[in-house]
Design a protein around this motif. Structure first.
Motif, short mmCIF file in Angstrom:
data_model
loop_
_atom_site.label_atom_id
_atom_site.label_comp_id
_atom_site.label_asym_id
_atom_site.label_seq_id
_atom_site.Cartn_x
_atom_site.Cartn_y
_atom_site.Cartn_z
N ARG A 198 0.85 -1.18 0.00
CA ARG A 198 0.00 0.00 0.00
C ARG A 198 0.89 1.24 0.00
O ARG A 198 2.02 1.19 0.46
CB ARG A 198 -0.88 0.07 1.26
CG ARG A 198 -1.90 -1.04 1.36
CD ARG A 198 -2.97 -0.90 0.29
NE ARG A 198 -4.06 -1.81 0.54
CZ ARG A 198 -4.05 -3.08 0.20
NH1 ARG A 198 -3.00 -3.59 -0.40
NH2 ARG A 198 -5.08 -3.87 0.46
N PRO A 199 0.38 2.38 -0.44
CA PRO A 199 1.14 3.62 -0.30
C PRO A 199 1.40 3.92 1.17
O PRO A 199 0.54 3.67 2.01
CB PRO A 199 0.22 4.66 -0.95
CG PRO A 199 -0.68 3.88 -1.83
CD PRO A 199 -0.87 2.57 -1.17
N SER A 200 2.57 4.42 1.47
CA SER A 200 2.92 4.68 2.86
C SER A 200 2.36 6.01 3.33
O SER A 200 2.47 6.34 4.49
CB SER A 200 4.45 4.67 3.01
OG SER A 200 5.02 5.66 2.18
N ARG A 201 1.79 6.79 2.49
CA ARG A 201 1.17 8.04 2.91
C ARG A 201 -0.07 8.26 2.06
O ARG A 201 -0.22 7.73 0.98
CB ARG A 201 2.13 9.22 2.73
CG ARG A 201 2.49 9.49 1.27
CD ARG A 201 3.34 10.75 1.18
NE ARG A 201 3.76 11.04 -0.16
CZ ARG A 201 3.01 11.65 -1.09
NH1 ARG A 201 1.77 12.01 -0.80
NH2 ARG A 201 3.49 11.87 -2.30
N ARG A 202 -0.98 9.01 2.61
CA ARG A 202 -2.19 9.31 1.86
C ARG A 202 -1.86 10.30 0.74
O ARG A 202 -1.05 11.18 0.88
CB ARG A 202 -3.26 9.91 2.78
CG ARG A 202 -3.81 8.90 3.78
CD ARG A 202 -4.93 9.54 4.59
NE ARG A 202 -5.51 8.58 5.50
CZ ARG A 202 -6.48 7.74 5.17
NH1 ARG A 202 -6.96 7.74 3.93
NH2 ARG A 202 -6.97 6.88 6.05
N SER A 203 -2.49 10.12 -0.37
CA SER A 203 -2.28 11.01 -1.50
C SER A 203 -3.62 11.39 -2.08
O SER A 203 -4.51 10.56 -2.22
CB SER A 203 -1.42 10.32 -2.56
OG SER A 203 -1.33 11.12 -3.71
N LEU A 223 3.11 13.79 -8.95
CA LEU A 223 1.90 12.97 -8.99
C LEU A 223 2.06 11.56 -8.44
O LEU A 223 1.04 10.87 -8.26
CB LEU A 223 1.40 12.87 -10.45
CG LEU A 223 1.04 14.18 -11.14
CD1 LEU A 223 0.66 13.93 -12.59
CD2 LEU A 223 -0.10 14.88 -10.40
N VAL A 224 3.26 11.12 -8.18
CA VAL A 224 3.48 9.75 -7.69
C VAL A 224 3.90 9.80 -6.23
O VAL A 224 4.93 10.39 -5.89
CB VAL A 224 4.56 9.04 -8.52
CG1 VAL A 224 4.78 7.62 -7.98
CG2 VAL A 224 4.16 8.98 -9.99
N PRO A 225 3.11 9.18 -5.35
CA PRO A 225 3.47 9.19 -3.92
C PRO A 225 4.60 8.22 -3.63
O PRO A 225 4.87 7.30 -4.40
CB PRO A 225 2.17 8.74 -3.23
CG PRO A 225 1.50 7.88 -4.24
CD PRO A 225 1.83 8.50 -5.58
N ASN A 226 5.26 8.44 -2.50
CA ASN A 226 6.24 7.48 -2.04
C ASN A 226 5.50 6.28 -1.46
O ASN A 226 4.50 6.44 -0.76
CB ASN A 226 7.14 8.08 -0.96
CG ASN A 226 8.10 9.11 -1.52
OD1 ASN A 226 8.91 8.80 -2.37
ND2 ASN A 226 8.00 10.35 -1.05
N ALA A 227 5.98 5.09 -1.76
CA ALA A 227 5.38 3.88 -1.22
C ALA A 227 6.40 3.18 -0.34
O ALA A 227 7.49 2.85 -0.79
CB ALA A 227 4.93 2.96 -2.36
#
Length: 406
Positions: free
Chosen positions: A14-19, A199-203
């Motif tokens: 899952r993504p590690s932060r909300r985006s 546009l791409v979150p850190n995962a």
């Protein structure tokens, strides 16, 4: 760790932060890099006469630049993945996208042929490693049931390049000079950098690994078998694609200027097949690969006859693109599943194997043409390659089932 356990672990990413950015938009940003890569790889064939003339070499000699790019892909995919094994995947994607900007810009200003060949080699280095890192990052942004679809989306830019990027770059090269084609790729790569940053979150789960962990992929027979399926299975496409201009002009009687338009059908087929394959792979990945390989052999046989008519040939090219790329997401997912601690290296190796297929298919097509068997021969002999891939897949599945019973 078994393939099932690895798949489950990857599925829980899952993504590690909300985006606030929709996942589809993030995946599209990653796919932009594929658009740049696909365009720079295949547009070189369209502008080859231009840079051959300008740089003072013959057309056959100019082909060395295209081979240099393919060699860069084969070398760069494993090498760069290992060097950047500890890097977070987003950072890796960004560095590789910047490399695309730099090396394509330098290709556009190359003063002579020898530096140009070297720069084409360097331009090929980020190719496989980019897709490997982007595949792992994209997989980490979605829930388990949508991983295959995410992989297909990341690959989408590569297929769209055959519809939009390559024709556009070829037109630019013919209208404003061959250097403008590489400037266009540079611009797309630069937009990719900006898109990934914003546009791409850190995962968290797509963070860096280790060189030792990545190297474990090379000790797994299932990884090598899957790479064998790719190298053999896709070879049939390149047995035809490498000689498509003389095949269509001699067999279907079309003019050389019409050939790029007909190749658009191949690009459309690749794009639709890639998207459909992502959905099929979510339900039955092994069956998807097997059916695609059988259908691929059948389409290549049919193309022997279809190539004698412009409309039938266009339909055949669409079918070649659709069937060939429909197996892509399932094969990529299979590589990642069996790679255990080395998913990035395995995913990057997909593109090394794809370029081996390019070399094998082109060589096989060249052998039958040189033997005087005519322009029907590349498709006919190419049909054997998907069947070879099917045989390798059977061995792989048999080993997988025995391991499950043990």
């Amino acid at each position: 760790m078994t393939a099932t356990e690895t798949s489950t672990a990857l599925a829980e990413q899952r993504p590690s932060r909300r985006s606030r950015v929709p996942v589809g938009v993030s995946l599209a940003a990653l796919a932009l890099g594929g658009l740049a890569i696909g365009t720079t790889e295949f547009a070189s064939m369209g502008v080859l006469p231009g840079f051959a003339s300008d740089l003072g070499v013959s057309v056959p000699t100019a082909g060395i630049a295209i081979s240099a790019y393919a060699l860069g892909v084969v070398v760069g995919a494993p090498l760069i993945t290992l060097v950047g094994a500890r890097w977070p995947r987003k950072q890796m994607v960004l560095v590789l996208a910047v490399a695309l900007v730099v090396f394509n810009a330098l290709s556009a200003v190359a003063p002579s042929f020898v530096p140009f060949v070297g720069l084409r080699f360097l331009s090929g280095l980020p190719h496989g490693a980019y897709f490997g890192a982007a595949a792992v990052l994209g997989s980490a942004l979605v829930p388990p049931a949508k991983r295959a679809r995410a992989l297909a989306t990341v690959m989408l830019g590569l297929t769209i390049a055959n519809i939009v990027g390559v024709p556009a770059a070829t037109w630019l090269g013919e209208t404003f000079g061959w250097r403008s084609a590489y400037w266009a790729v540079t611009l797309v790569a630069l937009v990719t950098v900006l898109a990934v940053v914003t546009l791409v979150p850190n995962a968290r789960e797509a963070g860096g690994g280790s060189i030792r962990g990545e190297l474990t992929a090379l000790y797994r027979p299932q990884v090598w078998l899957t790479l064998g399926v790719i190298a053999a299975g896709f070879g049939g496409l390149f047995a035809v694609y490498s000689y498509i201009n003389p095949i269509l002009t001699n067999q279907a009687g079309v003019s050389p200027t019409t050939v790029p338009l007909m190749l658009g059908a191949l690009g459309v087929g690749m794009t639709i097949g890639n998207v459909a394959g992502g959905r099929f792979a979510e339900r039955a990945p092994r069956l998807t690969i097997a059916l695609a390989l059988v259908a691929y052999a059948g389409v290549l046989v049919a193309f022997v006859f279809a190539a004698h008519d412009a409309i039938a040939a266009s339909v055949g090219l669409f079918a070649l693109g659709f069937v060939g790329l429909s197996a892509g997401p399932a094969l990529m997912g299979r590589l990642i599943d069996f790679a255990a601690e080395g998913p990035s290296l395995a995913a990057a190796s997909f593109h090394s194997a794809f370029n081996v297929a390019n070399a094998v298919g082109a060589a096989l097509g060249g052998v039958v043409l040189a033997s005087g068997l005519g322009y029907d021969a590349p498709a006919a002999v190419g049909a054997a390659l998907p069947l070879l891939g099917l045989g390798i897949l059977a061995v792989s599945v048999g080993m997988e089932r025995r391991a499950a019973r043990a």
